[in-house]
Write a protein that holds these residues in place. Structure first.
Motif, PDB file in Angstrom:
ATOM      1  N   UNK A   1       0.832  -1.207   0.000  1.00  0.00           N
ATOM      2  CA  UNK A   1       0.000   0.000   0.000  1.00  0.00           C
ATOM      3  C   UNK A   1       0.865   1.255   0.000  1.00  0.00           C
ATOM      4  N   UNK A   2       1.901   1.259   0.829  1.00  0.00           N
ATOM      5  CA  UNK A   2       2.792   2.421   0.899  1.00  0.00           C
ATOM      6  C   UNK A   2       3.468   2.667  -0.448  1.00  0.00           C
ATOM      7  N   UNK A   3       3.974   1.591  -1.042  1.00  0.00           N
ATOM      8  CA  UNK A   3       4.606   1.723  -2.351  1.00  0.00           C
ATOM      9  C   UNK A   3       3.628   2.197  -3.414  1.00  0.00           C
ATOM     10  N   UNK A   4       2.400   1.688  -3.372  1.00  0.00           N
ATOM     11  CA  UNK A   4       1.393   2.065  -4.365  1.00  0.00           C
ATOM     12  C   UNK A   4       0.944   3.508  -4.196  1.00  0.00           C
ATOM     13  N   UNK A   5       0.823   3.964  -2.950  1.00  0.00           N
ATOM     14  CA  UNK A   5       0.456   5.362  -2.707  1.00  0.00           C
ATOM     15  C   UNK A   5       1.553   6.296  -3.238  1.00  0.00           C
ATOM     16  N   UNK A   6       2.815   5.910  -3.010  1.00  0.00           N
ATOM     17  CA  UNK A   6       3.928   6.698  -3.538  1.00  0.00           C
ATOM     18  C   UNK A   6       3.906   6.764  -5.051  1.00  0.00           C
ATOM     19  N   UNK A   7       3.586   5.658  -5.688  1.00  0.00           N
ATOM     20  CA  UNK A   7       3.500   5.642  -7.152  1.00  0.00           C
ATOM     21  C   UNK A   7       2.342   6.505  -7.643  1.00  0.00           C
ATOM     22  N   UNK A   8       1.211   6.425  -6.958  1.00  0.00           N
ATOM     23  CA  UNK A   8       0.049   7.227  -7.335  1.00  0.00           C
ATOM     24  C   UNK A   8       0.357   8.711  -7.232  1.00  0.00           C
ATOM     25  N   UNK A   9       1.066   9.078  -6.171  1.00  0.00           N
ATOM     26  CA  UNK A   9       1.421  10.478  -5.963  1.00  0.00           C
ATOM     27  C   UNK A   9       2.371  10.964  -7.060  1.00  0.00           C
ATOM     28  N   UNK A  10       3.349  10.137  -7.426  1.00  0.00           N
ATOM     29  CA  UNK A  10       4.318  10.527  -8.456  1.00  0.00           C
ATOM     30  C   UNK A  10       3.670  10.664  -9.826  1.00  0.00           C
ATOM     31  N   UNK A  11       2.800   9.725 -10.185  1.00  0.00           N
ATOM     32  CA  UNK A  11       2.181   9.764 -11.506  1.00  0.00           C
ATOM     33  C   UNK A  11       1.270  10.969 -11.653  1.00  0.00           C
ATOM     34  N   UNK A  12       0.638  11.384 -10.571  1.00  0.00           N
ATOM     35  CA  UNK A  12      -0.236  12.556 -10.659  1.00  0.00           C
ATOM     36  C   UNK A  12       0.574  13.845 -10.725  1.00  0.00           C
ATOM     37  N   UNK A  13       1.724  13.855 -10.078  1.00  0.00           N
ATOM     38  CA  UNK A  13       2.586  15.033 -10.150  1.00  0.00           C
ATOM     39  C   UNK A  13       3.134  15.222 -11.558  1.00  0.00           C
ATOM     40  N   UNK A  14       3.517  14.120 -12.181  1.00  0.00           N
ATOM     41  CA  UNK A  14       4.096  14.198 -13.524  1.00  0.00           C
ATOM     42  C   UNK A  14       3.040  14.296 -14.609  1.00  0.00           C
ATOM     43  N   UNK A  15       1.787  13.980 -14.230  1.00  0.00           N
ATOM     44  CA  UNK A  15       0.705  14.054 -15.199  1.00  0.00           C
ATOM     45  C   UNK A  15       0.693  12.907 -16.177  1.00  0.00           C
ATOM     46  N   UNK A  16       1.428  11.827 -15.877  1.00  0.00           N
ATOM     47  CA  UNK A  16       1.468  10.684 -16.795  1.00  0.00           C
ATOM     48  C   UNK A  16       0.159   9.925 -16.794  1.00  0.00           C
ATOM     49  N   UNK A  17      -0.468   9.828 -15.604  1.00  0.00           N
ATOM     50  CA  UNK A  17      -1.730   9.110 -15.494  1.00  0.00           C
ATOM     51  C   UNK A  17      -2.713  10.017 -14.787  1.00  0.00           C
ATOM     52  N   UNK A  18      -3.822  10.363 -15.381  1.00  0.00           N
ATOM     53  CA  UNK A  18      -4.783  11.241 -14.719  1.00  0.00           C
ATOM     54  C   UNK A  18      -5.513  10.515 -13.618  1.00  0.00           C
ATOM     55  N   UNK A  19      -6.111  11.289 -12.707  1.00  0.00           N
ATOM     56  CA  UNK A  19      -6.917  10.692 -11.651  1.00  0.00           C
ATOM     57  C   UNK A  19      -8.068   9.933 -12.281  1.00  0.00           C
TER      58      UNK A  19
END
Length: 464
Positions: free
Chosen positions: A429-447
């Motif tokens: 979960x911790x790793x996945x939350x970190x990935x979710x946060x990074x992808x949204x910052x970079x805009x690679x994957x939208x919410x």
């Protein structure tokens, strides 16, 4: 009878996994059910031992496989099915620490006098990493985290009624729920209780009555264990969640500020009433604890340190219960008169010294680095995820990981299969939350929203 169990297991493996996978990719409800069972079977272990030594007192007693493995294979198939949408991460965060820990554990086999005992533990470690890897690669969207919390609530209700049955029908002094020991129950409830409390304090849309009830069910289960360390550390866990929730400052937190102070005023009264109701049992538990228990803990700790100091890579994985007894010298200073099982001495009451004794100080150093890595990563997630719908999960994880890490200094239950699985789920979960946060910052994957998830064919789940 044993042959019949094997037949059922292989029938479920050969028929159930492909069938479950096919149904899961077609029906969202089936996928939700599989994901629920993926978590549920870490609580209610339905296992079969292909080679078992139940009389051995080590941390692993056989080559185990069970329903949690069946659900893992189905979820893994779903992960590989969606590689075009979500590329598989071959090396999730923290994997290198775990790999090094595993390598040191394997090196310790050169000192194992009974290799099959070590084999039991090696298989368990492989299963734990597989569970972590699959969970990390499956949990991709914010909705998955909300489902995890909802499923945690369902599991809390199940454990609560199991504890009620044990306490008031079977008249057990210390309840253990579906777990092998009451300490295992206390550690397992650390996550479920803190998630319910954090959601109650930090999510405006959360139903106060529902999540308040879920939290008190979790607290009741902990109280019913009458575990002295468990009670104290669960209080520490909840206090951390309270304090962090009050300190957070963002738009989401401002929306629930009045609710927080209402709960702060009500909670002490309710907790006091519960403690008063259980005061007789608590007093009896704290005043009747035999002094031999404390002495034995210290003597076993001395033996573990002796094992670690004399062997750079330990005495052999899962061999502590074997080498603490005659003819080995490590436990010679422990009188058999204070041993719980007469001529058989027990296990050291801390997972940390257990690891050092069986696999050496280097292995313990790597394992502690593994734990600290995810603790720090969760803190980073907490600080970065302002105005996020999953920030409350980070708050809960700070509290429950603090409890688990401290409780592990006093008890070896983290080595229990149930608790080890749950720890690896938290790390995923911790790793996945970190990935979710990074992808949204970079805009690679939208919410992901419910509408676009449906249009992409992604089995997105809804939030209560």
């Amino acid at each position: 009878m044993i042959e019949f169990k094997y037949l059922i297991f292989f029938a479920v493996l050969i028929v159930g996994v492909p069938l479950g996978y096919q149904l899961a990719i077609r029906y969202r409800l089936v996928e939700r059910l599989v994901f629920l069972l993926f978590i549920f079977f870490t609580c209610e272990m339905v296992d079969i031992n292909f080679y078992s030594m139940e009389n051995y007192r080590g941390t692993s007693k056989g080559f185990e496989f069970g329903m949690v493995d069946i659900t893992m294979y189905i979820v893994a198939a779903l992960v590989f099915k969606r590689t075009s949408q979500y590329p598989v991460c071959r090396i999730p965060p923290g994997s290198l620490f775990y790999l090094l820990y595993f390598v040191f554990s394997c090196i310790s086999l050169v000192h194992s006098d009974v290799l099959i005992y070590s084999g039991f533990e090696i298989l368990k470690m492989l299963r734990m990493y597989l569970y972590f890897w699959i969970a990390f690669n499956y949990i991709r969207e914010e909705e998955h985290f909300h489902s995890l919390v909802q499923f945690g609530a369902i599991i809390t209700v199940y454990i609560f009624f199991t504890v009620l049955k044990q306490k008031y029908i079977e008249n057990r002094f210390q309840s253990m729920g579906p777990f092998p020991h009451q300490n295992s129950l206390t550690m397992y409830m650390s996550l479920l209780g803190s998630l319910a409390l954090s959601r109650l304090l930090n999510v405006k849309s959360a139903n106060m009555t529902l999540w308040g009830l879920i939290f008190f069910m979790a607290a009741f289960c902990v109280l019913s264990t009458l575990s002295r360390a468990g009670l104290a550390l669960f209080a520490v866990n909840c206090s951390i969640v309270f304090i962090l929730s009050l300190l957070l400052r963002d738009q989401v937190q401002r929306e629930v500020r009045s609710r927080k102070w209402t709960i702060v005023l009500i909670m002490p009264l309710v907790v006091s009433a519960g403690l008063y109701k259980a005061s007789d049992s608590i007093v009896e538990r704290f005043t009747t604890a035999p002094p031999e228990s404390r002495i034995t803990r210290l003597l076993l700790a001395e033996a573990a340190i002796k094992m670690a100091n004399e062997n750079l890579f330990g005495i052999g994985l899962n061999n502590f219960a074997h080498k603490i007894n005659d003819p080995y010298p490590y436990g010679a200073h422990i009188p058999t008169t204070i041993s719980r099982d007469g001529d058989k001495r027990g296990l050291v009451e801390t997972s940390y010294l257990m690891i050092a004794a069986e696999a050496g100080w280097p292995s313990l150093l790597v394992f502690c680095s593994f734990l600290i890595y995810f603790y720090i990563k969760n803190i980073i997630n907490l600080l970065r995820l302002k105005n996020s719908g999953v920030r409350y999960i980070c708050v809960a994880l700070v509290g429950c990981l603090t409890q688990i890490y401290l409780q592990t200094t006093l008890e070896w239950v983290l080595k229990q299969t149930n608790n080890f699985y749950q720890l690896m789920l938290m790390f995923a979960m911790i790793g996945s939350i970190g990935r979710l946060q990074k992808t949204r910052l970079t805009g690679l994957i939208p919410a992901v929203t419910r509408t676009n998830a449906k249009s992409r064919g992604n089995h997105c789940v809804t939030t209560l």
